[in-house]
Design an enzyme around this catalytic site. Structure first.
Site, PDB file in Angstrom:
ATOM      1  N   ASP A 491       0.845  -1.287  -0.024  1.00 35.94           N
ATOM      2  CA  ASP A 491      -0.019  -0.064  -0.013  1.00 35.94           C
ATOM      3  C   ASP A 491       1.034   0.996  -0.085  1.00 35.94           C
ATOM      4  O   ASP A 491       2.396   1.205   0.940  1.00 35.94           O
ATOM      5  CB  ASP A 491      -0.920   0.170   1.047  1.00 35.94           C
ATOM      6  N   ASN A 499      -2.839  12.947  -3.426  1.00 37.94           N
ATOM      7  CA  ASN A 499      -3.786  13.884  -4.697  1.00 37.94           C
ATOM      8  C   ASN A 499      -4.436  15.303  -4.074  1.00 37.94           C
ATOM      9  O   ASN A 499      -4.324  16.167  -4.298  1.00 37.94           O
ATOM     10  CB  ASN A 499      -5.373  12.541  -4.146  1.00 37.94           C
ATOM     11  N   ASP A 508      -2.413  10.325  -9.940  1.00 41.07           N
ATOM     12  CA  ASP A 508      -2.457   8.595 -11.290  1.00 41.07           C
ATOM     13  C   ASP A 508      -1.081   8.008 -11.018  1.00 41.07           C
ATOM     14  O   ASP A 508      -0.999   7.121 -11.776  1.00 41.07           O
ATOM     15  CB  ASP A 508      -3.323   9.400 -11.979  1.00 41.07           C
ATOM     16  N   GLU A 535      -4.872   2.183  -3.951  1.00 41.44           N
ATOM     17  CA  GLU A 535      -3.622   2.662  -3.619  1.00 41.44           C
ATOM     18  C   GLU A 535      -2.782   1.310  -2.619  1.00 41.44           C
ATOM     19  O   GLU A 535      -1.736   1.401  -2.891  1.00 41.44           O
ATOM     20  CB  GLU A 535      -3.095   3.654  -3.294  1.00 41.44           C
TER      21      GLU A 535
END
Length: 625
Positions: A491, A499, A508, A535
Site C-alpha cells: 500500500d 492527491n 495516477d 493505492e
C-alpha cells in the site's frame, strides 16, 4: 302359229325397234376393257370416256343414262386421270367391259375418292348379236356424301360397284358425278381378291398411321399434365386435329362417326381444317418461344383469331367456299410459321432448325394433297398416302425438335445451376474468409476484453477480479503439491496527501510508478502483481515462502524509496510503500490468507510505514522487519 311363238316374236321386234326396256347406243368412242386381263385393268384410263355437261345443256339436266342425247360427244381419257377442278358441270363417265372367259366372274369397279356429293352408277348389258342394243343389267346405284353412308351398298369408305359378267358378256357402265367441290374420279376395276388385298394393305398403313398419331398425342398430353408446359398441349391438339382432318378427308369419319348425317360429312372437312390451322399457329407460337410485342407475335395472334372467325364462317358458307377459304388460311399459317421459324433460327434458337425441316416436309405433302383434292393432280390415293407420310415425318421431326428444345433448356438449367454453384462457392469462400477475419477480430476483441476485464486500465497490472479467480487455484495447487505460497499486500504511504497536494492526475502518475517498480522486481513468470484497490497492490507468489516474499518486498520498498517523481509544481516527490506478507498455512482458505496479509499490512502502517510485516499463524503474533 301358237300364242307363245307370237309373244316371242313381238318381244324380238320390240327389242329390235328399241321400244323394249333398253335403248340403242351410239358407236363406242373408247375401246372395250377385257375384264380378265390384269394389264388392261391396270390401264383402265385408256378405256374411259367422259363428257362435261354445263348448266343449261340437256346432259346436265339428265337424271338417267337413258335420258342422254344419242349424239352426245364423248371425250376419251387417253390414259389420263379423271380430275377436274371446281365446276358446276355434271360429268358423265362411261366404261365398257367384256368377259371373254368361259366362266361367270365378279369384279368391283372402285372409285378411290370419298369426297363426292352425288354419284350414280348404271349398268347396261349389250344384247348378243346386237351390240348397240342394251338392257339394264342391274338397278342403278345412287350414293355420295350428300346421302347417308348406307346408300353405298357396301360398307367401305370408297365407292364399290359390283360388276358380275357372264361368259362373253359385254356391259357398259355409265357414271353420273356431280359435286360442289373439285372432282377427282380415280377408277379401278379389280377382282375381289385384289380389293381385299389392297384393303388389307391400306388398313395396315392407316392403322399404323392413326395409331402412331394417337399415341403421340396421348404422350404429349401426359407430358403437359406432368410438366405444365403449354407447347406439349398444343402439340397434342395439333396432332389430334390433323388426324381428325385426314380421317374426314379419307372418308373414315363419314363411315364411322356420322354415317347417317350427310351435313356433318361435308361440314367436318372445312371444320377440322380450320381447327388444324389454329392448332398449328398455337403450337408454333409456343414452341418457337416468340417474344411478346414482336411482329411475329402479332402475326400469330392475328392468325389464331382469324381461324376463330373462319370457324364461325364454316357454319354459314357453302362447302365449296368454306373449303377454299380454310385451305388458303392453312397455307398462310404454314407460310407464316416457316418464315417465323427461319427468323428464330437466325436469332440463334437452335430447335427452330428442326421445326423448319418439319414444315418443309409438311409443305410438300400439303401442296400435293391440296392439288389432288382440288382436282389439279391425279392419283388421289397415292397423294393421300404421301400426305400421311409427310404428316408422319413432320410429327416425328416436331417431336425431335421438342426433344432438342428440352435438351437446350436442360443445358441452360445446368449452366445456370453450375454458374449459381460457382457463384455460391465463391460467396461461401468469401463469406468464410470474412467470417475467419471476423472470428479473428472477435478473438482479438475477446482477448482485449478479457484483458480489460482482468487487468487494471491505469497501471497495466492485473485487477481484483483476476486475483479473486487465481488465488483459490494457487491455494489448491499449493496444498496438492506441498509447495509454499505467499501473498504480499503493498500500500502506498500517505497517498491521500499526494492527491490533495498535487491532484489526482499526479496521483495516477504515482500509482503507475509504483506498478512499474513492482513489475521490475518480479522476475519469475508465475509471480503475479495485482492492483486490487485505489493505492493497494498485491503480489501472488507461488513457490515462494515468507522469507523469499520478504526479500522481494524489501527490494520493492527500496526501489520505490530511491526513485523520485517530479510534481506539477516542480517539487521532487519521494514515495514510500508498506507491505504485509502471509504464507499459506496447511488447510488454510484463501480468505484467511488474505485476511492475515491485510492484518500484517495494517501492522506495517501502524509501525510507521515504509515497513514490511510478516503475518504469523493465528496462534502467533505478527513480526515487523
Amino acid at each position: 302359229m301358237t300364242p307363245r311363238f307370237c309373244a316371242l316374236l313381238m318381244l324380238g321386234l320390240l327389242a329390235f325397234a328399241g321400244i323394249m326396256p333398253g335403248y340403242s347406243m351410239a358407236a363406242e368412242p373408247c375401246p372395250t376393257l377385257q375384264a380378265t386381263n390384269p394389264e388392261a385393268r391396270s390401264a383402265i384410263n385408256h378405256h374411259l370416256c367422259f363428257h362435261s355437261a354445263r348448266p343449261g345443256e340437256p346432259a346436265h339436266a339428265a337424271q338417267s343414262a337413258s335420258e342422254l342425247p344419242v349424239d352426245m360427244p364423248w371425250t376419251p381419257a387417253n390414259g389420263h386421270d379423271l380430275v377436274f377442278s371446281h365446276t358446276d358441270a355434271v360429268y358423265w363417265i362411261q366404261l365398257t367391259v367384256h368377259n371373254p372367259g368361259a366362266n361367270r366372274a365378279l369384279w368391283y369397279l372402285k372409285l378411290n375418292y370419298p369426297l363426292l356429293d352425288e354419284i350414280t352408277f348404271w349398268q347396261y348389258r349389250h344384247q348378243p348379236g346386237s351390240p348397240d342394243v342394251v338392257t339394264e343389267a342391274a338397278p342403278p346405284l345412287t350414293t355420295g356424301d350428300s346421302l347417308p353412308f348406307a346408300t353405298r351398298g357396301i360398307d367401305y369408305r370408297y365407292y364399290l360397284l359390283p360388276v358380275t359378267l357372264d361368259p362373253s358378256e359385254r356391259r357398259t357402265i355409265t357414271i353420273r358425278v356431280h359435286s360442289s367441290g373439285a372432282l377427282n374420279v380415280p377408277l379401278a376395276l379389280m377382282t375381289p381378291e385384289e380389293v381385299i388385298a389392297e384393303s388389307n394393305h391400306l388398313t395396315l398403313i392407316h392403322g399404323l398411321f392413326y395409331g402412331a398419331l394417337l399415341i403421340l398425342a396421348a404422350f404429349n398430353l401426359l407430358l403437359f399434365f406432368s410438366s405444365g408446359t403449354r407447347y406439349y398441349f398444343y402439340n397434342a391438339f395439333y396432332i389430334s386435329s390433323m388426324a381428325m382432318f385426314l380421317f374426314a378427308m379419307g372418308g373414315f369419319a363419314n363411315q364411322y362417326f356420322w354415317p347417317e348425317s350427310a351435313q356433318l360429312a361435308n361440314l367436318s372437312i372445312p371444320l377440322t381444317l380450320v381447327i388444324c390451322s389454329a392448332a398449328m399457329a398455337l403450337f408454333g407460337w409456343s414452341f418457337l418461344d416468340v417474344s411478346a410485342g414482336t411482329i411475329s407475335e402479332s402475326v400469330l395472334r392475328g392468325l389464331v383469331w382469324s381461324a376463330v372467325g373462319f370457324l364461325a364462317l364454316t357454319f354459314l358458307l357453302p362447302y365449296s367456299k368454306a373449303i377454299l377459304l380454310n385451305t388458303a388460311h392453312a397455307l398462310m399459317v404454314i407460310a407464316a410459321l416457316s418464315v417465323i421459324a427461319t427468323i428464330r433460327w437466325r436469332q440463334g434458337y437452335l430447335p427452330a432448325f428442326w421445326y423448319i425441316a418439319a414444315w418443309m416436309i409438311m409443305v410438300v405433302g400439303a401442296l400435293a394433297y391440296a392439288l389432288a383434292a382440288f382436282g389439279y393432280l391425279g392419283d388421289y390415293l397415292a397423294r393421300e398416302v404421301m400426305m400421311q407420310a409427310a404428316v408422319g415425318g413432320q410429327v416425328i421431326l416436331l417431336n425431335y425438335a421438342m426433344v432438342q428444345r428440352w435438351r437446350l433448356l436442360n443445358q441452360k438449367l445446368l449452366d445456370i445451376e453450375h454458374q449459381a454453384r460457382t457463384e455460391l462457392e465463391f460467396k461461401v469462400h468469401e463469406r468464410t474468409a470474412q467470417l475467419r477475419n471476423t472470428m479473428r477480430e472477435l478473438e482479438q476483441a475477446n482477448r482485449k476484453l478479457a484483458s480489460l476485464s482482468l487487468n487494471d486500465a491505469l497501471t497495466g497490472l492485473h485487477n481484483r477480479r483476476h486475483m479473486d479467480n487465481l488465488l483459490p487455484e494457487l491455494c489448491r495447487e499449493a496444498r496438492r503439491t506441498g509447495q509454499p505460497l505467499s501473498l504480499a499486500l503493498v500500500d502506498a504511504d500517505h497517498f491521500k496527501r499526494i492527491n490533495d497536494s498535487w491532484g489526482h492526475d499526479f496521483g495516477d502518475q504515482c500509482l503507475r510508478h509504483i506498478a512499474t517498480c513492482l513489475k521490475n522486481q518480479i522476475k519469475r513468470p508465475r509471480d503475479v502483481a495485482v492492483r486490487f484497490g485505489g493505492e493497494e497492490f498485491a503480489l501472488l507468489l507461488p513457490g515462494t515462502d515468507a522469507t523469499g516474499a520478504s526479500k522481494l518486498c524489501q527490494d520493492i520498498l527500496e526501489a520505490v524509496r530511491d526513485s523520485r517523481i517530479t510534481a506539477p509544481d516542480g517539487t521532487a516527490v519521494s514515495l514510500t510503500v508498506s507491505a504485509g506478507i502471509a504464507e499459506l498455512g496447511v488447510e488454510e482458505q484463501p480468505d484467511s490468507l488474505f485476511r492475515r496479509a491485510d492484518e500484517a499490512l495494517y501492522a506495517s502502517k501502524a509501525a510507521g510505514r515504509d515497513a514490511i510485516t510478516l503475518a504469523q499463524h493465528s496462534s502467533e503474533p505478527a513480526s515487523n522487519s
